[in-house]
Design a protein around this motif. Structure first.
Motif, PDB file in Angstrom:
ATOM      1  N   VAL A 186       0.847  -1.180   0.000  1.00 17.62           N
ATOM      2  CA  VAL A 186       0.000   0.000   0.000  1.00 17.62           C
ATOM      3  C   VAL A 186       0.893   1.245   0.000  1.00 17.62           C
ATOM      4  O   VAL A 186       1.887   1.312   0.730  1.00 17.62           O
ATOM      5  CB  VAL A 186      -0.927  -0.010   1.220  1.00 17.62           C
ATOM      6  CG1 VAL A 186      -1.721   1.293   1.303  1.00 17.62           C
ATOM      7  CG2 VAL A 186      -1.885  -1.194   1.147  1.00 17.62           C
ATOM      8  N   ALA A 187       0.552   2.211  -0.859  1.00 13.40           N
ATOM      9  CA  ALA A 187       1.326   3.424  -1.111  1.00 13.40           C
ATOM     10  C   ALA A 187       2.543   3.166  -1.999  1.00 13.40           C
ATOM     11  O   ALA A 187       3.338   4.077  -2.243  1.00 13.40           O
ATOM     12  CB  ALA A 187       1.749   4.128   0.169  1.00 13.40           C
ATOM     13  N   GLY A 188       2.690   1.927  -2.487  1.00  8.15           N
ATOM     14  CA  GLY A 188       3.717   1.656  -3.485  1.00  8.15           C
ATOM     15  C   GLY A 188       3.331   2.240  -4.833  1.00  8.15           C
ATOM     16  O   GLY A 188       2.154   2.523  -5.101  1.00  8.15           O
ATOM     17  N   ARG A 189       4.322   2.411  -5.710  1.00  6.12           N
ATOM     18  CA  ARG A 189       4.088   3.102  -6.980  1.00  6.12           C
ATOM     19  C   ARG A 189       4.628   2.312  -8.171  1.00  6.12           C
ATOM     20  O   ARG A 189       5.675   1.659  -8.072  1.00  6.12           O
ATOM     21  CB  ARG A 189       4.701   4.502  -6.943  1.00  6.12           C
ATOM     22  CG  ARG A 189       4.002   5.415  -5.944  1.00  6.12           C
ATOM     23  CD  ARG A 189       4.477   6.838  -6.019  1.00  6.12           C
ATOM     24  NE  ARG A 189       3.564   7.727  -5.302  1.00  6.12           N
ATOM     25  CZ  ARG A 189       3.493   9.045  -5.482  1.00  6.12           C
ATOM     26  NH1 ARG A 189       4.314   9.639  -6.351  1.00  6.12           N
ATOM     27  NH2 ARG A 189       2.620   9.771  -4.805  1.00  6.12           N
ATOM     28  N   LEU A 190       3.894   2.414  -9.269  1.00  6.51           N
ATOM     29  CA  LEU A 190       4.235   1.745 -10.529  1.00  6.51           C
ATOM     30  C   LEU A 190       4.405   2.792 -11.607  1.00  6.51           C
ATOM     31  O   LEU A 190       3.544   3.667 -11.779  1.00  6.51           O
ATOM     32  CB  LEU A 190       3.109   0.778 -10.911  1.00  6.51           C
ATOM     33  CG  LEU A 190       3.153   0.137 -12.302  1.00  6.51           C
ATOM     34  CD1 LEU A 190       4.338  -0.809 -12.418  1.00  6.51           C
ATOM     35  CD2 LEU A 190       1.851  -0.607 -12.577  1.00  6.51           C
ATOM     36  N   VAL A 191       5.518   2.713 -12.350  1.00  8.20           N
ATOM     37  CA  VAL A 191       5.794   3.635 -13.464  1.00  8.20           C
ATOM     38  C   VAL A 191       6.076   2.805 -14.707  1.00  8.20           C
ATOM     39  O   VAL A 191       6.880   1.868 -14.654  1.00  8.20           O
ATOM     40  CB  VAL A 191       6.998   4.549 -13.153  1.00  8.20           C
ATOM     41  CG1 VAL A 191       7.302   5.457 -14.346  1.00  8.20           C
ATOM     42  CG2 VAL A 191       6.733   5.383 -11.905  1.00  8.20           C
ATOM     43  N   VAL A 192       5.416   3.159 -15.828  1.00  5.98           N
ATOM     44  CA  VAL A 192       5.591   2.424 -17.075  1.00  5.98           C
ATOM     45  C   VAL A 192       5.912   3.398 -18.204  1.00  5.98           C
ATOM     46  O   VAL A 192       5.167   4.362 -18.426  1.00  5.98           O
ATOM     47  CB  VAL A 192       4.330   1.616 -17.449  1.00  5.98           C
ATOM     48  CG1 VAL A 192       4.600   0.771 -18.694  1.00  5.98           C
ATOM     49  CG2 VAL A 192       3.879   0.733 -16.293  1.00  5.98           C
ATOM     50  N   LEU A 193       7.012   3.131 -18.900  1.00  9.35           N
ATOM     51  CA  LEU A 193       7.388   3.887 -20.092  1.00  9.35           C
ATOM     52  C   LEU A 193       7.099   3.016 -21.311  1.00  9.35           C
ATOM     53  O   LEU A 193       7.691   1.949 -21.473  1.00  9.35           O
ATOM     54  CB  LEU A 193       8.881   4.250 -20.064  1.00  9.35           C
ATOM     55  CG  LEU A 193       9.405   4.980 -18.820  1.00  9.35           C
ATOM     56  CD1 LEU A 193      10.897   5.244 -18.956  1.00  9.35           C
ATOM     57  CD2 LEU A 193       8.663   6.286 -18.612  1.00  9.35           C
ATOM     58  N   SER A 194       6.180   3.471 -22.156  1.00  7.80           N
ATOM     59  CA  SER A 194       5.820   2.754 -23.377  1.00  7.80           C
ATOM     60  C   SER A 194       6.318   3.528 -24.589  1.00  7.80           C
ATOM     61  O   SER A 194       6.474   4.749 -24.531  1.00  7.80           O
ATOM     62  CB  SER A 194       4.295   2.594 -23.471  1.00  7.80           C
ATOM     63  OG  SER A 194       3.768   1.939 -22.342  1.00  7.80           O
TER      64      SER A 194
END
Length: 327
Positions: free
Chosen positions: A236-244
């Motif tokens: 919880v409060a973790g973050r996901l970043v995706v570069l496409s």
């Protein structure tokens, strides 16, 4: 070979992951570690963080190991495809993580090495495997798929308007000799497309090479499994970043995450039960492009689209704590 390439949108990636990675004992996953550019920047920006790096390309992993020398006590590099993240975390005894980064598409190293066959600008063997230890090559696809199967690949993965023309030409020409190198394929694609269509949009072989690469590496199928798995791995409060880098990837990322950003109840329900509330909060408005300044400094940023999200709650029946663990 330039093994210290400039990764795309590094400052923005660090900014988005910052609140999650400043927590004590924070763990971040670079799911596409490549040459280690983003990983190195994250390890420098967050001196206390532990990094788990995944890549299916053993050559890239070796370069990353050398690049991250001196930070080894905080780094675990794993030869794995990113949809295998849950298995990697289980093997390492990590119940949850605080951040995950995906930098999708083909890497600078893969494009620069002629023998990998990713670049249509140079004559090279038609390989295109990100993991050269397993799986069929692009040549195998060209020499064995029938017209319908080739058309599907080129149309779905390359968004190629002239997919059937190209597929028919491939099947005809391979009867004389199998396809082995890229220059012959580039010429075939150019000859198969009407002259008017060749005048715009850059090299006409670009879409065909993209389609073959995606097919050879099962990129979209893997990504479709990997994005939900990565989000599920977040505390919880973790973050996901995706570069496409193309619309197919970006649409898939949006489609995989959007259902988690809305309540799982009918829209007219006056009160939302706690177990039906959204578990995801978008950190970006749509897909963010790179700035003009970034593109000037790094040409690869020209096609990038960034999406980022934060986990706001655990899924019903799964209690995440706030520091990267599960209880």
């Amino acid at each position: 070979m330039d093994v210290t390439h400039t990764p795309v949108l590094t400052e923005r990636v660090i900014q988005l992951l910052d609140p999650a990675l400043r927590r004590p004992g924070a763990v971040v996953v670079d799911a596409t570690v490549g040459l280690g550019g983003h990983s190195h920047a994250l390890l420098e920006a967050f001196p206390q963080v532990r990094l788990i790096g995944l890549d299916r390309d053993t050559t890239a992993l070796e370069h990353s190991r050398r690049r991250l020398t001196g930070l080894g006590d905080r780094v675990d590099l794993e030869h794995a495809v990113y949809d295998q993240l849950p298995d990697v975390l289980e093997r390492l005894g990590v119940p949850a993580v605080d951040g995950v980064l995906f930098d999708l598409g083909v890497s600078s190293m893969q494009l620069d090495l002629d023998e990998r066959g990713f670049a249509y600008s140079r004559d090279a063997p038609l390989d295109m495997r990100m993991d050269q230890e397993r799986g069929p090559t692009a040549a195998d696809v060209l020499n064995n798929y029938d017209v319908d199967a080739l058309t599907r690949v080129l149309r779905e993965y390359g968004e190629e308007r002239f997919a059937r023309r190209i597929a028919r030409a491939v099947v005809t020409q391979r009867q004389a000799a199998p396809f082995t190198t890229s220059a012959r394929l580039v010429d075939l694609v150019r000859d198969s497309i009407p002259a008017a269509a060749r005048r715009t949009g850059g090299n006409p072989a670009k879409r065909t090479f993209q389609a073959l690469r995606i097919e050879v590496n099962s990129e979209l199928e893997v990504l479709e499994r990997a994005v939900p798995a990565a989000f599920d791995a977040l505390a919880v409060a973790g973050r996901l970043v995706v570069l496409s880098y193309h619309s197919l990837e970006d649409r898939l990322v949006k489609r995989a995450l959007t259902p988690r950003s809305v309540p799982s109840v009918p829209p007219d329900m006056p009160v939302i039960p706690p177990d039906a509330r959204p578990t995801l909060r978008w950190l970006t408005r749509g897909a963010e492009p790179a700035s003009d300044t970034e593109i000037e400094q790094n040409a690869r940023a020209g096609s990038v689209r960034l999406r980022a999200a934060e986990r706001t709650a655990a899924e019903p029946g799964r209690a995440h704590n706030q520091t990267g663990g599960v209880r």
